[in-house]
Design a protein around this motif. Structure first.
Motif, PDB file in Angstrom:
ATOM      1  N   ASN A  21      72.736  25.690  61.801  1.00 56.76           N
ATOM      2  CA  ASN A  21      72.935  26.452  63.043  1.00 56.76           C
ATOM      3  C   ASN A  21      73.998  25.863  63.971  1.00 56.76           C
ATOM      4  O   ASN A  21      73.952  26.068  65.184  1.00 56.76           O
ATOM      5  CB  ASN A  21      71.611  26.596  63.811  1.00 56.76           C
ATOM      6  N   THR A  22      74.962  25.133  63.402  1.00 56.07           N
ATOM      7  CA  THR A  22      76.071  24.614  64.196  1.00 56.07           C
ATOM      8  C   THR A  22      77.363  25.299  63.770  1.00 56.07           C
ATOM      9  O   THR A  22      77.460  25.849  62.664  1.00 56.07           O
ATOM     10  CB  THR A  22      76.243  23.096  64.015  1.00 56.07           C
ATOM     11  N   CYS A  58      71.558  32.998  60.876  1.00 53.44           N
ATOM     12  CA  CYS A  58      71.313  31.978  61.894  1.00 53.44           C
ATOM     13  C   CYS A  58      70.090  32.357  62.710  1.00 53.44           C
ATOM     14  O   CYS A  58      69.621  33.500  62.675  1.00 53.44           O
ATOM     15  CB  CYS A  58      72.524  31.792  62.810  1.00 53.44           C
ATOM     16  N   THR A  68      66.276  18.658  64.932  1.00 59.92           N
ATOM     17  CA  THR A  68      67.694  18.916  64.662  1.00 59.92           C
ATOM     18  C   THR A  68      68.629  18.597  65.832  1.00 59.92           C
ATOM     19  O   THR A  68      69.812  18.959  65.784  1.00 59.92           O
ATOM     20  CB  THR A  68      67.905  20.383  64.257  1.00 59.92           C
ATOM     21  N   THR A  69      68.130  17.954  66.860  1.00 61.96           N
ATOM     22  CA  THR A  69      69.009  17.561  67.969  1.00 61.96           C
ATOM     23  C   THR A  69      68.598  16.180  68.482  1.00 61.96           C
ATOM     24  O   THR A  69      67.574  15.619  68.071  1.00 61.96           O
ATOM     25  CB  THR A  69      68.947  18.551  69.156  1.00 61.96           C
ATOM     26  N   SER A  87      73.503  22.095  76.102  1.00 64.29           N
ATOM     27  CA  SER A  87      74.886  21.904  75.659  1.00 64.29           C
ATOM     28  C   SER A  87      75.273  20.436  75.555  1.00 64.29           C
ATOM     29  O   SER A  87      76.281  20.100  74.934  1.00 64.29           O
ATOM     30  CB  SER A  87      75.844  22.620  76.614  1.00 64.29           C
ATOM     31  N   ASP A 101      73.228  16.390  71.002  1.00 57.64           N
ATOM     32  CA  ASP A 101      73.901  16.171  69.719  1.00 57.64           C
ATOM     33  C   ASP A 101      73.076  16.878  68.640  1.00 57.64           C
ATOM     34  O   ASP A 101      71.919  16.539  68.408  1.00 57.64           O
ATOM     35  CB  ASP A 101      73.974  14.661  69.436  1.00 57.64           C
ATOM     36  N   ALA A 102      73.690  17.869  67.986  1.00 61.32           N
ATOM     37  CA  ALA A 102      72.978  18.635  66.963  1.00 61.32           C
ATOM     38  C   ALA A 102      73.476  18.318  65.559  1.00 61.32           C
ATOM     39  O   ALA A 102      73.180  19.048  64.608  1.00 61.32           O
ATOM     40  CB  ALA A 102      73.129  20.136  67.242  1.00 61.32           C
ATOM     41  N   GLY A 103      74.239  17.215  65.420  1.00 64.01           N
ATOM     42  CA  GLY A 103      74.793  16.885  64.116  1.00 64.01           C
ATOM     43  C   GLY A 103      74.384  15.557  63.533  1.00 64.01           C
ATOM     44  O   GLY A 103      74.301  15.403  62.309  1.00 64.01           O
ATOM     45  N   GLU A 113      78.283  16.872  67.185  1.00 61.90           N
ATOM     46  CA  GLU A 113      78.331  18.332  67.028  1.00 61.90           C
ATOM     47  C   GLU A 113      77.342  18.976  68.006  1.00 61.90           C
ATOM     48  O   GLU A 113      76.158  18.642  68.016  1.00 61.90           O
ATOM     49  CB  GLU A 113      77.968  18.717  65.596  1.00 61.90           C
ATOM     50  N   VAL A 118      75.003  21.855  70.150  1.00 62.90           N
ATOM     51  CA  VAL A 118      74.219  23.067  69.950  1.00 62.90           C
ATOM     52  C   VAL A 118      75.168  24.248  70.140  1.00 62.90           C
ATOM     53  O   VAL A 118      76.025  24.245  71.030  1.00 62.90           O
ATOM     54  CB  VAL A 118      73.048  23.138  70.954  1.00 62.90           C
ATOM     55  N   ALA A 119      75.039  25.259  69.296  1.00 61.16           N
ATOM     56  CA  ALA A 119      75.972  26.389  69.328  1.00 61.16           C
ATOM     57  C   ALA A 119      75.429  27.552  70.153  1.00 61.16           C
ATOM     58  O   ALA A 119      74.237  27.874  70.086  1.00 61.16           O
ATOM     59  CB  ALA A 119      76.267  26.866  67.910  1.00 61.16           C
TER      60      ALA A 119
END
Length: 257
Positions: free
Chosen positions: A21-22, A39, A60-61, A75, A78-80, A90, A92-93
């Protein structure tokens, strides 16, 4: 019934090859040859549509606890890094960014409405209204809205937009026939393990397509297409290129593996 989408759909953007989901996941999915993506979308506390699967941030974050935060706080997460150090930082989208990316690449997007608790109807309506601005009159929709939540699909239905809807089911229930009729869903998104030849045929008989999730093994893909399914959501990032030129010939599938 005409199925308008690609045969293979990349799960959460980049399947098992990128943090789910990024934007980075979607970029990788395009590199791997995918032209449709799935997504998960929620509403932030200040009603920004963003991508996240879980009700909590922990998996996931870099955040913890409930995902019901305002966008400014979301925002900054870190989601990566949870996936790999290569994806450190990366973010959050937002759905807005993903939609613009997908449309620029000429791809399709399956938006699963994944509401925070108690926000089903509101999130469904918000997703439908947001996507409507990108629909072009007289042209097929590049989007599909899906959800396990009938309340979320009701919200999308009540938005009176052109974006198609599909009912997600982990287990089959006979009330699903009534649901897809009442909410004017164009198809089903089924757990691949329940997509028997008989059930797929019944769905086609009432002019509904059958997409399945989440099948990752070649032997399962062959069986599913033999059973008549229209599309497969997958974590396996090799399928789009490995199965290029997929030919369906009666009961036989030619597989380029």
């Amino acid at each position: 019934m005409k199925y308008p989408y690609p045969k293979f759909i990349a799960h959460r953007g980049g399947g098992n090859a990128a943090p789910e989901n990024t934007l980075a996941a979607f970029e990788l999915g395009v590199e791997k040859g995918y032209t449709m993506f799935e997504c998960d979308v929620k509403l932030s506390a200040d009603e920004t549509l963003f991508l996240l699967h879980d009700d909590t941030l922990d998996r996931t974050t870099s955040g913890q606890g409930s995902a019901k935060l305002d966008w400014q706080r979301l925002s900054q997460l870190d989601a990566g890094s949870w996936f790999s150090a290569n994806f450190q930082g990366e973010p959050v989208a937002r759905l807005d960014d993903i939609v613009h990316f997908v449309l620029k690449k000429g791809c399709f997007l399956n938006v699963e409405i994944k509401p925070n608790p108690g926000q089903d109807y509101k999130t469904g309506m918000a997703c439908a209204k947001f996507l409507q601005q990108f629909e072009q009159e007289g042209k097929p929709s590049p989007f599909l809205l899906s959800s396990f939540s009938e309340e979320a699909l009701q919200g999308a239905y009540d938005a009176h937009t052109a974006t198609p809807r599909a009912l997600l089911l982990d287990e089959w229930r006979d009330s699903a026939w009534e649901t897809v009729s009442a909410l004017e869903c164009v198809g089903f998104v089924l757990n691949y393990q329940i997509a028997s030849q008989e059930l797929v045929a019944q769905c086609h008989m009432i002019d509904r397509f059958v997409m399945v999730y989440t099948a990752n093994e070649p032997r399962d893909i062959k069986r599913l297409f033999n059973n008549g399914v229209d599309g497969v959501i997958t974590d396996n990032m090799n399928f789009a290129q490995s199965y290029e030129g997929l030919m369906l010939q009666k009961s036989q599938i030619k597989i380029g593996l």
